[in-house]
Scaffold this motif. Sequence first.
Motif, short mmCIF file in Angstrom:
data_model
loop_
_atom_site.label_atom_id
_atom_site.label_comp_id
_atom_site.label_asym_id
_atom_site.label_seq_id
_atom_site.Cartn_x
_atom_site.Cartn_y
_atom_site.Cartn_z
N GLY A 165 -0.57 -11.85 16.78
CA GLY A 165 -0.09 -10.57 17.29
C GLY A 165 0.02 -9.51 16.22
N VAL A 166 -0.25 -9.90 14.97
CA VAL A 166 -0.24 -8.93 13.86
C VAL A 166 -1.49 -9.14 13.02
N ASN A 167 -1.79 -8.15 12.20
CA ASN A 167 -2.83 -8.33 11.17
C ASN A 167 -2.12 -8.58 9.85
N THR A 168 -2.43 -9.72 9.23
CA THR A 168 -1.81 -10.03 7.95
C THR A 168 -2.57 -9.27 6.87
N CYS A 169 -1.85 -8.50 6.05
CA CYS A 169 -2.54 -7.54 5.18
C CYS A 169 -2.60 -7.97 3.71
N PHE A 170 -1.46 -8.24 3.11
CA PHE A 170 -1.46 -8.52 1.66
C PHE A 170 -0.10 -9.01 1.19
N LEU A 171 -0.05 -9.36 -0.09
CA LEU A 171 1.22 -9.70 -0.74
C LEU A 171 1.73 -8.42 -1.39
N GLY A 172 2.84 -7.95 -0.91
CA GLY A 172 3.29 -6.66 -1.43
C GLY A 172 4.78 -6.47 -1.34
N ALA A 173 5.17 -5.23 -1.43
CA ALA A 173 6.59 -4.89 -1.45
C ALA A 173 6.83 -3.61 -0.66
N THR A 174 8.10 -3.40 -0.32
CA THR A 174 8.50 -2.19 0.39
C THR A 174 8.73 -1.11 -0.65
N GLU A 175 7.89 -0.09 -0.66
CA GLU A 175 8.10 0.99 -1.63
C GLU A 175 9.15 1.95 -1.14
N GLU A 176 9.09 2.22 0.15
CA GLU A 176 10.13 3.03 0.80
C GLU A 176 10.04 2.65 2.27
N ARG A 177 11.01 3.07 3.04
CA ARG A 177 11.00 2.72 4.46
C ARG A 177 9.67 3.14 5.09
N GLY A 178 9.00 2.17 5.66
CA GLY A 178 7.74 2.49 6.34
C GLY A 178 6.53 2.53 5.42
N LEU A 179 6.72 2.15 4.16
CA LEU A 179 5.56 2.14 3.24
C LEU A 179 5.57 0.85 2.42
#
Lengths: 312, 222
Positions: free
Chosen positions: B113-127
């Motif tokens: 039900g989602v597209n798995t994108c990458f290993l990352g972090a929340t830079e700001e809300r919604g990013l």
Amino acid sequence: MTTNVKTPSKLEKILRAGHLAVTSECGPPRGSDPEAITKKAEMIRNHVDAINITDNQTSVTRLCSLAACIHIKLMGLEPILQMVTRDRNRIALQSDILGAASFDIHNMLCLSGDHQSFGDCKQGQNVHDIDSMQLLQTVRYMRDEGKFLGGDDIKRPPRMFVGAAANPFADPFEIRVPRLAKKIAAGAEFIQTQCIYNLNKFEEWMRLARERGLTEKVFILAGLTPMKSAGMAKYMKNRVPGMDVPDEVVKRLSGVSKEKQPEEGINICVESIQRLKECRGLSGFHIMAIEWEEKVPEIAERAGLYPRPIVN
Amino acid sequence: MIVADKKPIEEIIEMIKDYNKILILGCNECVTVCEAGGKKEVGILASALRMYFLNKGKDMKIDERTLERQCDHEYLDEIRDIADGYDAIVSLACGVGVQFTAEQYFSRPVYPGVNTCFLGATEERGLWTERCQACGKCVLATTAGICPISRCAKRILNGPCGGSSNGKCEISKELACAWHLIIERLKALGKLDNYEKLFPIKDWSTDRAGGPRKVIREDVQL
């Protein structure tokens, strides 16, 4: 710089003999007609020492650089095989180097290549198994040690004169000279620069390179591309990454009528060469007249770079 | 964390339109943090789907459930009793969770039900932005703590390439040039001399190139 040549490359011989070298470049066609490449080469054959063949430049699919180099070689000319690390892994790169060597192609320029998102296969993968510095190391290792990266011996190793690109105008400026030093350490023997329009900045880069003794270790060929129009100058200034086009250049071209702009572009190119001929440590010129190869003879003649030296 | 993004609802509808009873299965880990597949998103998706099928006049039963983790047998066992009651499961976990659920419930169709994108972090809300490609042989010690493999569009180990301009990557003015960041940080650390050390040709056998990977730790095995 040592005058002992390490390869059968004509370009190397000219440079080591102390002549100012002249190279140019031809982009292969988007089709399989060999005449598209041989015609361009024919136009410039007497005015340049060697001809770069681009490797799917701007990531647009074209006839391969190696095949185009072979066509040029069969015309009795001196090709410089451009190879980017975008499309091939270390197996394919080494294999193509041997393929080129089997046709006695003796010059190679190692590049990373534009990102595929600029081209006609935006959805494709990129490879970048190794980078352009590591490609320099690879070719030098194959040539000097006579070995594959895997360690096995190569029967009849390649004899390539090895070059790299340098952009004196990219950011950050403070690492431009260290980056040049790094490319030399990786094995670069000649450098072809990004198109120069900001002569002051280029001369500053050359001064810093001289101070570090780098111009004693590598032959630097100044890259020049004549502007066809004020529109092209604006496009290069605003849209092409890593390009430094001063306002004066745009103004000068805009200051003449549209019909006169190509001629003015050639004038700027010729004047730039004349000025840079005085730049200490510079070893030659790389004239990239994009889809305007017929102008290379005029530029070379007017800039006093003709006739070309004969070396054996 | 693993960062995922929502799949277009049309795509999910296309997967499930022929079934009558669906379980939307969320995950309380990474996809909750990146707001793509946690309890809240399970609820939103389920409501949207119910509304869609109601409008189409189709009697579709859609249930919601969110597990602590879908990448863990223990938590997946929590739906053992109810899984067979559904025609299909839509997992909002990352690709790992979807596959682990499918392995556990072998005879049930399980859809992503989602597209798995990458290993990352929340830079700001919604990013959320990428930070790691799990190459299996970390280079951060020599690149001032900034990863050129995940953050350079050409994963260049001896950068920057000629396309770097005003600190931005040639592919987008919105994207920082990783090598620009590396150089800035080397300067801040007083280690700019390290820039001239050539990074040797990388061994990619620990990367995707070497085939599906495993970590075996005998010291913690039972």
